[in-house]
Design an enzyme around this catalytic site. Structure first.
Site: not given
Length: 436
Positions: A214, A216, A219, A230
């Site tokens: 993942e 990101d 956010e 991640h």
């Protein structure tokens, strides 16, 4: 944790059990984005947005009885994982009326709470990636997230013979938390071992989770933002079992194949409290452009951030934390940050930046979402977290200006039902081709 996810399944290098119901026609809204080859040379492309399978109406095949109500399964239709895939169908979605999702031209608006005819829905998931965003309507406790995951582009349609719905119906989701609240994984139900949530009337945790890398990109709310890779030792989607999944949903957060914490850059957390927010350097009361660059490969990859607002390009703030250098995410930055904050460092164990670079090179699916947090009230993004820490002495615990009493879903949902986030003007291309 993810209340609703929207996949943009034709962006970047994305290519191409669950039975399909016939009560609601599935009609995907179009959304344009741009592929750039050089500054000022961009070509418009048209993609589609699709709501994640987890938030669709799931009913008995050939009938109207729910297979899932509130946070509990229909034990007649879903005696076990395999029978649930055989007996239940997921239906099409009324994107605007039920989910508050409106696509128009190059923009997508996600509304937090939408009261529909039959339900109330809460929430709505070496190159350069750029988009415009308006987070002025997102208060403490909400997260308008835009990110990439290494889920199968076809939603697992080819891999799993019992999956009859595929990407068209938003199947196959995974992320680095190895979420166990998914109703279907690998073409089977997630019924066995399902435990309804004690504080969320619509969710629960099953016996399996769905893991994958993942990235990101974004956010954020109007108070704080973070960019976080991640890594996972197993990059592509894989199913995990029980607490061995790790992540937010398991007793041992670090037991799985993915790094649940990631290596984040949050300007406030890195000591610069006047950089991002309403009236600050990046003024979140107004729309702005977010630029993310991926420079280099393998462990040498650097993730660099810029903002553009009011005709000015704004470099990311540099860390003021002693012993932590720079304004971008590199292996060196992660080494220094984890040491300075005393955080558990699992990224390297899961392949670190090299595996993140590999996931990006393989192609990932873009997810846009709007959600509130039943696990930690979003304090990890915009407040003091953990709550018992003192930001003056415990470096890294200050993450935003929000009070530690903020973010409770019951409060956010009752006080800010009209909260929205708008993503628009998405572009992808070589370095320095999408902005300026």
């Amino acid at each position: 944790m993810y209340r609703s996810l929207v996949f943009a399944a034709s962006l970047l290098s994305v290519a191409r059990g669950q039975l399909v119901g016939t009560e609601q026609t599935e009609t995907h809204s179009g959304m344009t984005w741009q592929s750039c080859t050089a500054k000022g040379s961009c070509t418009s492309k048209t993609g589609k947005v699709v709501i994640d399978a987890n938030w669709r109406w799931l009913h008995v095949k050939g009938g109207y009885n729910n297979c899932y109500t509130g946070n509990e399964w229909n034990t007649t239709a879903c005696k076990d994982n395999k029978s649930c895939a055989t007996n239940c169908a997921m239906d099409g979605a009324d994107y605007k009326g039920t989910y508050g999702i409106t696509a128009s031209g190059n923009s997508l608006q996600l509304k937090f709470i939408t009261k529909g005819s039959y339900s109330t829905n809460i929430g709505s998931r070496n190159s350069e990636f750029t988009f415009d965003v308006d987070v002025s309507g997102l208060p403490c406790g909400l997260n308008g997230a835009l990110y990439f995951v290494s889920m199968d582009a076809d939603g697992g349609l080819k891999k799993y013979s019992t999956n009859k719905a595929g990407a068209k119906y938003g199947t196959g989701y995974c992320d680095a938390q190895c979420p166990r609240d998914l109703k279907f994984i690998n073409g089977e139900g997630n019924v066995e071992g399902w435990a309804p949530s004690v504080n969320d009337a619509n969710a629960g945790v099953g016996g399996h989770g769905s893991c994958c890398a993942e990235m990101d990109i974004w956010e954020a709310n109007s108070v704080s933002t973070a960019v976080t890779p991640h890594s996972c030792s197993t990059i592509e989607q894989s199913r995990c079992n029980g607490d061995d999944c790790g992540g937010t949903y398991s007793a041992d957060r670090y037991a799985g194949v993915c790094d649940p914490d990631g290596c984040d850059f949050n300007s406030y957390r890195m000591g610069v409290k006047d950089f991002y927010g309403k009236g600050k350097t990046v003024d979140t009361s107004k729309k702005f452009t977010v630029v993310t660059q991926f420079i280099g490969t393998c462990n040498a990859m650097e993730i660099k951030r810029f903002y553009v607002q009011g005709g000015k390009t704004i470099a990311n703030s540099a860390s003021t934390i002693p012993g932590v250098d720079g304004n971008s995410i590199t292996t060196k930055f992660c080494d220094q940050q984890k040491a300075a904050f005393g955080d558990k460092y699992t990224s390297k164990d899961k392949g670190g930046m090299a595996n993140m670079a590999k996931a990006l090179a393989n192609g990932m699916v873009l997810v846009m979402s709007l959600w509130d947090d039943y696990y930690s009230n979003m304090l990890w993004l915009d407040s003091r977290y953990p709550r018992d820490k003192n930001p003056d002495t415990d470096l890294g615990s200050g993450r935003g200006d929000c009070e530690t009493t903020s973010g409770a879903p019951a409060d956010v949902e009752s006080q800010h039902p009209d909260a929205t986030v708008i993503y628009s003007n998405i572009k992808s291309g070589p370095l320095n081709s999408t902005f300026g």
